[in-house]
Structure formats: C-alpha cells, structure tokens
Design a protein around this motif. Structure first.
Motif, PDB file in Angstrom:
ATOM      1  N   GLN A 154       1.309   4.163  -2.885  1.00 34.97           N
ATOM      2  CA  GLN A 154       1.110   5.584  -2.587  1.00 34.97           C
ATOM      3  C   GLN A 154       2.256   6.426  -3.152  1.00 34.97           C
ATOM      4  O   GLN A 154       2.057   7.568  -3.583  1.00 34.97           O
TER       5      GLN A 154
ATOM      6  N   CYS B  82      -8.632   3.253  -2.761  1.00 38.07           N
ATOM      7  CA  CYS B  82      -9.006   2.776  -1.417  1.00 38.07           C
ATOM      8  C   CYS B  82      -9.427   3.890  -0.467  1.00 38.07           C
ATOM      9  O   CYS B  82     -10.001   3.617   0.593  1.00 38.07           O
ATOM     10  N   LYS B  83      -9.173   5.132  -0.838  1.00 41.47           N
ATOM     11  CA  LYS B  83      -9.582   6.252   0.005  1.00 41.47           C
ATOM     12  C   LYS B  83     -10.986   6.747  -0.335  1.00 41.47           C
ATOM     13  O   LYS B  83     -11.524   7.610   0.367  1.00 41.47           O
ATOM     14  N   GLU B  84     -11.588   6.192  -1.389  1.00 43.32           N
ATOM     15  CA  GLU B  84     -12.918   6.630  -1.808  1.00 43.32           C
ATOM     16  C   GLU B  84     -13.978   6.058  -0.864  1.00 43.32           C
ATOM     17  O   GLU B  84     -14.033   4.845  -0.641  1.00 43.32           O
ATOM     18  N   SER B  85     -14.833   6.914  -0.366  1.00 41.37           N
ATOM     19  CA  SER B  85     -15.863   6.476   0.579  1.00 41.37           C
ATOM     20  C   SER B  85     -16.818   5.475  -0.063  1.00 41.37           C
ATOM     21  O   SER B  85     -17.290   4.542   0.601  1.00 41.37           O
TER      22      SER B  85
ATOM     23  N   TYR C 288       0.839  -1.202   0.000  1.00 39.89           N
ATOM     24  CA  TYR C 288       0.000   0.000   0.000  1.00 39.89           C
ATOM     25  C   TYR C 288       0.877   1.256   0.000  1.00 39.89           C
ATOM     26  O   TYR C 288       0.651   2.184  -0.791  1.00 39.89           O
TER      27      TYR C 288
ATOM     28  N   GLN D 126     -15.162   2.141   0.015  1.00 37.10           N
ATOM     29  CA  GLN D 126     -15.097   1.701   1.403  1.00 37.10           C
ATOM     30  C   GLN D 126     -16.436   1.130   1.855  1.00 37.10           C
ATOM     31  O   GLN D 126     -16.491   0.078   2.504  1.00 37.10           O
TER      32      GLN D 126
ATOM     33  N   HIS E 210     -13.519   1.192   6.688  1.00 33.77           N
ATOM     34  CA  HIS E 210     -13.354   2.600   6.309  1.00 33.77           C
ATOM     35  C   HIS E 210     -11.887   3.024   6.221  1.00 33.77           C
ATOM     36  O   HIS E 210     -11.592   4.081   5.678  1.00 33.77           O
ATOM     37  N   ASP E 211     -11.005   2.228   6.768  1.00 30.17           N
ATOM     38  CA  ASP E 211      -9.583   2.542   6.697  1.00 30.17           C
ATOM     39  C   ASP E 211      -9.046   2.129   5.324  1.00 30.17           C
ATOM     40  O   ASP E 211      -9.231   0.978   4.905  1.00 30.17           O
ATOM     41  N   PRO E 212      -8.374   3.026   4.592  1.00 29.11           N
ATOM     42  CA  PRO E 212      -7.885   2.694   3.255  1.00 29.11           C
ATOM     43  C   PRO E 212      -6.992   1.454   3.221  1.00 29.11           C
ATOM     44  O   PRO E 212      -7.093   0.646   2.291  1.00 29.11           O
TER      45      PRO E 212
END
Length: 249
Positions: free
Chosen positions: A150, A219-222, A146, A225, A233-235
């Motif tokens: 990034q 993975c940060k998109e709500s 991950y 998630q 909810h954690d990426p």
C-alpha cells in the motif's frame, strides 16, 4: 541517469544507476563478477552499494566488490549489519548519491527488515514487489506485506519498478489462472512472452500498468473479491488468499 540491469544467478537482476560523470550506484549485488564486467566495459566508477534485505542472492557480491572498491559505503537495513552494510538505514532516511536523492521506505513482509529505495522515477524494491506479483512471506506476515505494498502504490504512475527478479511470466500465468478473461493481463502476457523470445527483460515495469495487471494491487476491486469467494470481501483477506494460492501454484 542511466538505468542498467545486470542478470545474475538464476533469475536475479542487479541494478546500476549511472550519471553523466560515469559514476554509479549498485543495487543488490547478488554476485560480483557480472557487475565488475559491466563496470569495466562501460567505464563506470561506483559511489555506493544499496542493499534492500539480507538474503544472499542480493548481497553475495559485496565482499568481492569491496576488495576492489574498499572506500565506497554500503547502505542497507539493520538486518544487513553483519552482511556487508556499513551504514544502516530506516524509514524516512534520505541519501544523496551521484546528485540523485534516494528516499528509504520500510517494506517488511518478504523479510522483517526489508527496505526499498525511491529515486524518481525509479523504485528499487528488492523482493517486495514484482511485475504482476509480490514476494513470498519468508519472515513477515500477509498484513505486513499488504501494508508495505500500500505504501508503494502511493508513488506516482510513472514510477519504474526495478524488482530483484525476472518473475513476470510466471506471475502472469498465475494471474490468468484467476482472471482468464482479463484483456489487459492477456495483452501484457503476450508482450512479456515477446520480450522473452528476444532475450530482453520485462523490467523495469511501469506502476501505472501494474495497477491494471498485478492482482496483489487490485485487492480492493469488488470484481476480484467476488472471484475469490463471497466471504473474501476484505482486501487483506483477498491478498492473503492470493499469496497462499501463488505459493502453491
């Protein structure tokens, strides 16, 4: 610079980057014969070999190539020390080959010592990042992969992802199983299928597009998630779950 893809083994791509003087760089030669054929056909003279990690399907052709071109350097991470590399690299190192700058990025996850090479606009990322997917965790952890991804997604939108394998269609099938109604993923799948029907590669892939179709970059998109479950909810948790699901897909 001219980018040349060379299909090899079952699904690998070996990459060549050639300049106007007919000099070139070879990236991840999993086997030598197809590389030698392209070098001869196009009249290219290799100046260096770049290795991303120690798996045989990415460096198996090095010994044969060195028998033909014994004076060219072979760059790679520490884990390739006894597998052909003559010059070892680490995060932040820079190479200047064929009048082109290559920046070294450490991207552990697929293997512990995996590195990528960025030479704008090209990113040679081995088995870390694929079109619509990412590499398996053979040695590293989900946290490491991950974090590595990034790093890569900080590169400019116009970056061209030169991955080590043609896995795009299988990755898109998985993505559609998670987000079946995503219009961009559906469109990209159709385009990839059309390329396959013409026996053409789906790579290199544009990073700008990957931000839209690659679930491992989203993975940060709500929305994603929530799709993965209210407790995800954690990426990093989303990423780890996606990787586990893809392994079983």
């Amino acid at each position: 610079m001219r980018l040349i893809h060379i299909p090899a083994l079952e699904s690998n791509y070996i990459w060549l980057l050639a300049d106007s003087n007919q000099h070139c760089v070879i990236v991840d030669p999993g086997e030598a014969s197809p590389v030698e054929s392209v070098l001869t056909y196009k009249g290219l003279l290799p100046q260096a070999i770049l290795l991303t990690h120690h798996h045989q399907d990415h460096l198996g052709g090095v010994p044969q190539l060195l028998r033909r071109f014994p004076d060219i350097p072979v760059y790679g991470p520490k884990e390739t020390n006894k597998k052909g590399a003559t010059i070892l690299l680490k995060e932040g190192d820079q190479l200047f080959i064929c009048s082109q700058k290559f920046s070294v990025i450490e991207v552990p996850g697929h293997t512990l010592g995996h590195i990528a090479y960025y030479s704008a606009p090209y990113l040679f990322c081995g088995d870390t990042l694929f079109s619509a997917g990412c590499g398996r965790l053979f040695e590293g952890t989900a946290d490491q992969m991950y974090d590595s991804i990034q790093k890569l997604i900080q590169l400019p939108d116009e970056t061209l992802i030169c991955a080590g394998h043609e896995y795009t269609l299988s990755n898109l099938k998985f993505a559609r199983s998670i987000l079946p109604d995503d219009p961009q993923i559906a469109l990209y799948q159709k385009q990839a299928e059309q390329l396959k029907a013409k026996n053409q590669p789906t790579l290199p892939a544009l990073l700008k597009l990957e931000r839209q179709v690659n679930l491992f970059l989203r993975c940060k998109e709500s929305f994603l998630q929530k799709k993965m479950g209210t407790h995800k909810h954690d990426p990093l948790s989303v990423f780890s779950t996606l990787r586990e699901m893809k392994d079983r897909f």
